[in-house]
Design a protein around this motif. Structure first.
Motif, PDB file in Angstrom:
ATOM      1  N   ASP A 133       0.811  -1.222   0.000  1.00 58.49           N
ATOM      2  CA  ASP A 133       0.000   0.000   0.000  1.00 58.49           C
ATOM      3  C   ASP A 133       0.841   1.268   0.000  1.00 58.49           C
ATOM      4  O   ASP A 133       0.434   2.264  -0.587  1.00 58.49           O
ATOM      5  N   ILE A 134       1.991   1.238   0.690  1.00 59.96           N
ATOM      6  CA  ILE A 134       2.738   2.509   0.796  1.00 59.96           C
ATOM      7  C   ILE A 134       3.669   2.739  -0.400  1.00 59.96           C
ATOM      8  O   ILE A 134       4.137   3.855  -0.606  1.00 59.96           O
ATOM      9  N   LEU A 135       3.909   1.697  -1.183  1.00 67.35           N
ATOM     10  CA  LEU A 135       4.839   1.853  -2.316  1.00 67.35           C
ATOM     11  C   LEU A 135       4.423   2.995  -3.265  1.00 67.35           C
ATOM     12  O   LEU A 135       5.273   3.831  -3.616  1.00 67.35           O
ATOM     13  N   PRO A 136       3.123   3.103  -3.663  1.00 68.13           N
ATOM     14  CA  PRO A 136       2.772   4.198  -4.591  1.00 68.13           C
ATOM     15  C   PRO A 136       3.030   5.583  -3.996  1.00 68.13           C
ATOM     16  O   PRO A 136       3.505   6.480  -4.693  1.00 68.13           O
ATOM     17  N   ARG A 160      15.705   3.833 -12.895  1.00 69.60           N
ATOM     18  CA  ARG A 160      16.721   4.743 -12.352  1.00 69.60           C
ATOM     19  C   ARG A 160      16.495   5.014 -10.865  1.00 69.60           C
ATOM     20  O   ARG A 160      17.450   5.087 -10.086  1.00 69.60           O
ATOM     21  N   VAL A 161      15.225   5.137 -10.472  1.00 70.22           N
ATOM     22  CA  VAL A 161      14.994   5.610  -9.091  1.00 70.22           C
ATOM     23  C   VAL A 161      14.353   4.560  -8.190  1.00 70.22           C
ATOM     24  O   VAL A 161      14.156   4.818  -7.008  1.00 70.22           O
ATOM     25  N   ARG A 162      14.043   3.371  -8.757  1.00 69.98           N
ATOM     26  CA  ARG A 162      13.260   2.400  -7.978  1.00 69.98           C
ATOM     27  C   ARG A 162      13.841   2.156  -6.587  1.00 69.98           C
ATOM     28  O   ARG A 162      13.134   2.130  -5.589  1.00 69.98           O
ATOM     29  N   VAL A 166      11.883   1.831  -2.908  1.00 75.79           N
ATOM     30  CA  VAL A 166      11.841   0.465  -2.365  1.00 75.79           C
ATOM     31  C   VAL A 166      12.734   0.373  -1.127  1.00 75.79           C
ATOM     32  O   VAL A 166      12.432  -0.351  -0.181  1.00 75.79           O
ATOM     33  N   ASP A 167      13.810   1.161  -1.102  1.00 81.67           N
ATOM     34  CA  ASP A 167      14.717   1.196   0.063  1.00 81.67           C
ATOM     35  C   ASP A 167      13.971   1.532   1.351  1.00 81.67           C
ATOM     36  O   ASP A 167      14.343   1.068   2.437  1.00 81.67           O
TER      37      ASP A 167
END
Ligand SMILES: Cc1cc2nc3c(=O)[nH]c(=O)nc-3n(C[C@H](O)[C@H](O)[C@H](O)COP(=O)(O)OP(=O)(O)OC[C@H]3O[C@@H](n4cnc5c(N)ncnc54)[C@H](O)[C@@H]3O)c2cc1C
Length: 470
Positions: A133-136, A160-162, A166-167
């Motif tokens: 849920d928090i990924l977006p 480039r920024v994933r 995700v970190d």
């Protein structure tokens, strides 16, 4: 003069056990390796290993039999045991570049048959659902800071920024999250690995040990034949926790997350002496006395000779291994998972618990998802508490990456150079960057000269901490 020859013994033509015997036989046989190999059958190789490797203890022969083993859908907790073997190579699914689906977690057999099953599954699902849920929101926050470049596609931007978003999300992933990893290992190290697995307190790890032994024996039937559980390891893992639990509780002052607990005050002398010893002909104690009696200017000159040319791509001389540091560290489990991959260290991690609290990445607050994050982390802490009263080993599965863990570690100055320079780099996760910079600072504090050639970014660990954590 016989001609120099360098060639491969290919595993496409010879079995791993036959290759090992071929090399072993050169010790007594004047024949070429090709001739030795041509005369060997798999049965003869098996007999050789039974006699020499197993019977007479010439165990290093088994190091010539190398296997590549694929593990799929093992818990990250089990990965810790698999990767605890220093003399092997690994690559695993990254928590920085990949994301996890809702059902990619392990249900331990101990829990399946316990009254905790429903609670465990409910808490794990909450963690995974919150992660999804928090990924977006995290992604959108990163987009504000790092917009699409001209002509950049959505996919290219994401690649480039994933890791940046995700970190932060990875702090929610529990130790039950499933992973894939590849391991390259020789049969001697593998036998030791299997013994550790078969002696392990977790059922999952013991099952992996059994399956691994069966699978690997298809390739090396003789060399792993006697890989059994170790009564020594089993007894210690049963009895030492009881002994340790009787010690006093930690004092309130034991809060610092990076404590240099041991180092050698005379390391500079000893290291210079070791280098002069290697390139000279003095006994060590005389080389040491020469260093101790040298002028300050002379010592600086020798040290600068030793350090010039050292950089990120050039480690210092092996003599830097003669001096060691011991740290008592507290880091989040995500950082520990990366830290444990450094094999040129002796690491003693404590069990993963929820007892030391958890970290909150600043991005989580800035993206407005702190409330669901804390809800999920607190639910995990509460479920952990209940499970730990019943079985602290099994309770580890529920603990997310954001929780802190204590690790005692000893490494030499050469490895310190490698670790600090690699993990302080700007492409590393902020959690391990902070750790690497703090370790470097502590080493520089006690050995400013010896650590002076470490190539580190300008940032301080305090800046990383302030930027990245709440
Ligand atoms: C930017 C980055 C991205 C990464 N991504 C991933 C990833 O997606 N998946 C993943 O699984 N890991 C990943 N890693 C971890 C990486 O693969 C290493 O396992 C980890 O950094 C430990 O480093 P090391 O092997 O150099 O160090 P250590 O194990 O500390 O070893 C120190 C040095 O000893 C030597 N050495 C040690 N063992 C061997 C050996 N068996 N053979 C030859 N030389 C050896 C090497 O010179 C090595 O640099 C990543 C690391 C970085 C920095």
């Amino acid at each position: 003069m016989p001609q120099r020859q360098i060639y491969l013994l290919s595993p496409r033509q010879l079995s791993a056990e036959t290759i090992a015997v071929t090399f072993a036989k050169t010790s007594r046989s004047p024949q070429s390796f090709r001739q030795i190999a041509a005369e060997l059958s798999e049965e003869q190789s098996a007999r050789f290993h039974e006699k020499w490797v197993i019977g007479y203890g010439h165990a290093s022969v088994a190091e010539h039999a190398v296997l590549h083993i694929a593990f799929e859908n093992v818990s990250r907790l089990a990965v810790e045991c698999i990767e605890s073997n220093r003399l092997a190579s690994y690559t695993e699914k990254s928590t920085r570049y990949q994301t996890w689906n809702l059902d990619e977690f392990y249900l331990p057999p101990e829990i399946e048959t316990s009254p905790w099953r429903a609670r465990y599954v409910e808490t794990t699902r909450l963690l995974f659902q919150t992660y999804q849920d928090i990924l977006p929101a995290l992604r959108a926050e990163v987009r504000k800071r790092l917009p699409l470049r001209e002509n950049e596609t959505e996919q290219a931007w994401d690649r480039r920024v994933r890791s940046q978003y995700v970190d932060a999300a990875r702090f929610l992933l529990p130790a039950s999250a499933l992973a894939n990893l590849g391991m390259t290992v020789n049969a001697r190290a593998l036998e030791h690995a299997i013994r550790k697995m078969l002696s392990h307190p977790l059922e999952e790890v013991r099952q992996i040990g059994i399956q691994l032994k069966q699978t690997a024996q298809e390739e090396v039937p003789t060399l792993l034949k006697y890989a059994e559980a170790s009564p020594y390891l089993q007894t210690l893992s049963e009895r030492l926790p009881l002994v340790a639990s009787k010690l006093a509780a930690p004092s309130p002052s034991s809060g610092d997350w990076c404590v240099l607990v041991a180092w050698e005050p005379d390391a500079e002398d000893r290291l210079l002496a070791a280098a002069l010893y290697r390139y000279g002909n003095l006994p060590y104690l005389e080389a040491l006395r020469a260093v101790q009696n040298a002028s300050h200017t002379q010592r600086l000159e020798w040290a600068s000779l030793l350090l010039s040319g050292v950089n990120r791509h050039q480690l210092p001389l092996r003599e830097f291994e003669h001096t060691c540091y011991t740290f008592d560290l507290i880091m989040d489990q995500g950082a520990y998972f990366e830290f444990k991959r450094h094999r040129m260290m002796t690491q003693s991690p404590q069990l993963l618990t929820a007892g030391l609290g958890y970290a909150t990445p600043r991005l989580i607050e800035e993206a407005g998802v702190a409330a669901p994050y804390h809800r999920a982390m607190q639910a995990a802490a509460e479920t952990y508490r209940l499970l730990a009263e019943w079985n602290p080993q099994v309770a580890q599965y529920i603990v997310p990456n954001g929780f802190y863990r204590r690790v005692l570690v000893t490494f030499n100055l050469r490895e310190a150079y490698h670790f600090c320079q690699l993990r302080a780099a700007s492409n590393a996760h902020f959690s391990i960057r902070r750790l690497a910079l703090r370790i470097a600072e502590e080493i520089r504090r006690v050995h400013p000269l010896l650590a002076s050639a470490m190539e580190l970014p300008q940032e301080s660990w305090e800046e990383i901490e302030a930027q990245s954590f709440v």
